[in-house]
Enzyme design. Sequence first.
Site, PDB file in Angstrom:
ATOM      1  CG  HIS A  54      -0.417  -0.038   2.553  1.00 12.66           C
ATOM      2  ND1 HIS A  54       0.442  -1.035   3.156  1.00 12.66           N
ATOM      3  CD2 HIS A  54      -0.464   1.035   3.576  1.00 12.66           C
ATOM      4  CE1 HIS A  54       1.109  -0.649   4.203  1.00 12.66           C
ATOM      5  NE2 HIS A  54       0.400   0.780   4.419  1.00 12.66           N
ATOM      6  CG  HIS A  56      -0.187   4.327   4.513  1.00 12.73           C
ATOM      7  ND1 HIS A  56      -0.805   3.462   5.509  1.00 12.73           N
ATOM      8  CD2 HIS A  56      -1.015   5.176   3.924  1.00 12.73           C
ATOM      9  CE1 HIS A  56      -2.019   3.881   5.572  1.00 12.73           C
ATOM     10  NE2 HIS A  56      -2.104   5.011   4.488  1.00 12.73           N
ATOM     11  CG  ASP A  58       4.703   3.343   7.438  1.00 15.58           C
ATOM     12  OD1 ASP A  58       4.117   3.477   6.671  1.00 15.58           O
ATOM     13  OD2 ASP A  58       4.529   2.320   8.604  1.00 15.58           O
ATOM     14  CG  HIS A  59       4.332  -0.078   4.542  1.00 14.56           C
ATOM     15  ND1 HIS A  59       4.222  -1.430   4.762  1.00 14.56           N
ATOM     16  CD2 HIS A  59       3.925   0.613   5.572  1.00 14.56           C
ATOM     17  CE1 HIS A  59       3.947  -1.504   5.915  1.00 14.56           C
ATOM     18  NE2 HIS A  59       3.560  -0.430   6.418  1.00 14.56           N
ATOM     19  CG  HIS A 110      -4.076  -0.117   6.649  1.00 10.67           C
ATOM     20  ND1 HIS A 110      -4.304   0.449   7.801  1.00 10.67           N
ATOM     21  CD2 HIS A 110      -2.887   0.283   5.950  1.00 10.67           C
ATOM     22  CE1 HIS A 110      -2.999   1.137   7.865  1.00 10.67           C
ATOM     23  NE2 HIS A 110      -2.356   1.193   6.965  1.00 10.67           N
ATOM     24  CG  ASP A 134       0.349  -1.459   7.766  1.00 13.79           C
ATOM     25  OD1 ASP A 134       1.431  -2.146   7.771  1.00 13.79           O
ATOM     26  OD2 ASP A 134       0.575  -0.199   7.872  1.00 13.79           O
ATOM     27  CG  HIS A 172       3.945  -1.766  11.063  1.00 14.66           C
ATOM     28  ND1 HIS A 172       4.724  -0.728  11.355  1.00 14.66           N
ATOM     29  CD2 HIS A 172       3.063  -1.559  10.078  1.00 14.66           C
ATOM     30  CE1 HIS A 172       4.371   0.243  10.641  1.00 14.66           C
ATOM     31  NE2 HIS A 172       3.449  -0.300   9.753  1.00 14.66           N
TER      32      HIS A 172
END
Length: 252
Positions: A54, A56, A58-59, A110, A134, A172
């Site tokens: 996805h 975001h 942090d990915h 998500h 996530d 995570h």
Amino acid sequence: MDSVITIPALGDNLIYLYRYNQGDCLAIDPGECRSVSNILKEQNLSLKMILVTHHHWDHTGGVAELKKTTGCKVVGGDKRRIRDVDQVFEDGETIPVGGADVRVIATPGHTSTSVCYNLVPSAASASGILWTGDTLFVGGCGRLFEGNARTMFESLRRLASLPDDTLVYCGHDYTVENYEFALSIETDNQSVRQRLKDISESGQTVPSTMLQERTTNVFLRAGAPEVKAALGMEQAKDFEVFAELRRRKDSF
């Protein structure tokens, strides 16, 4: 010999490299570049592809630099919001990786375009592998940023239908907190208590298996009579129970 390399990053993120054909690999959700580049160099690996679950940051934070330095291909479920994606694969399509196939599973909830990647069992990998981003965590699930409870619960049920021995690698590491939350709902769930004990002794949280998730992940157990009774929601629909669990976890 195929293998999964787990790279902790950004505090609680987990980046993965899947090694195949001896010296080739793909990366899943590289939230930053340096740690991945270091492993590639140390183990003399050639990065062929990046899979993004996805959009975001942090990915995706390491995607552009890794693509620039290695020339690898980038695959994801959202070309509009993941700038460096070369190709979008739709739900059910497969990506050839060495002598195996990675199946794309659409899992909105998500985010609206979240996907998971399922390496189908083969001669190279006896057990299937699932990279969940996530959507599904060990003992938990992601927050609902762009979907509702019904949508997310259906996505989780799709994942839960995979074979028992499917190895689960999530985006995570919230594992201990997730299990502590589960015990606040199901105080007598001995399977959860045993998992916490095992993790405390081994220090290892990933991979989980789909059987372990169906047994210990309270979000996948939203339809269980014990969970419904604990919440006083015996007559509620499963997705309504899931919604209440997610609401409670958000403030746990």
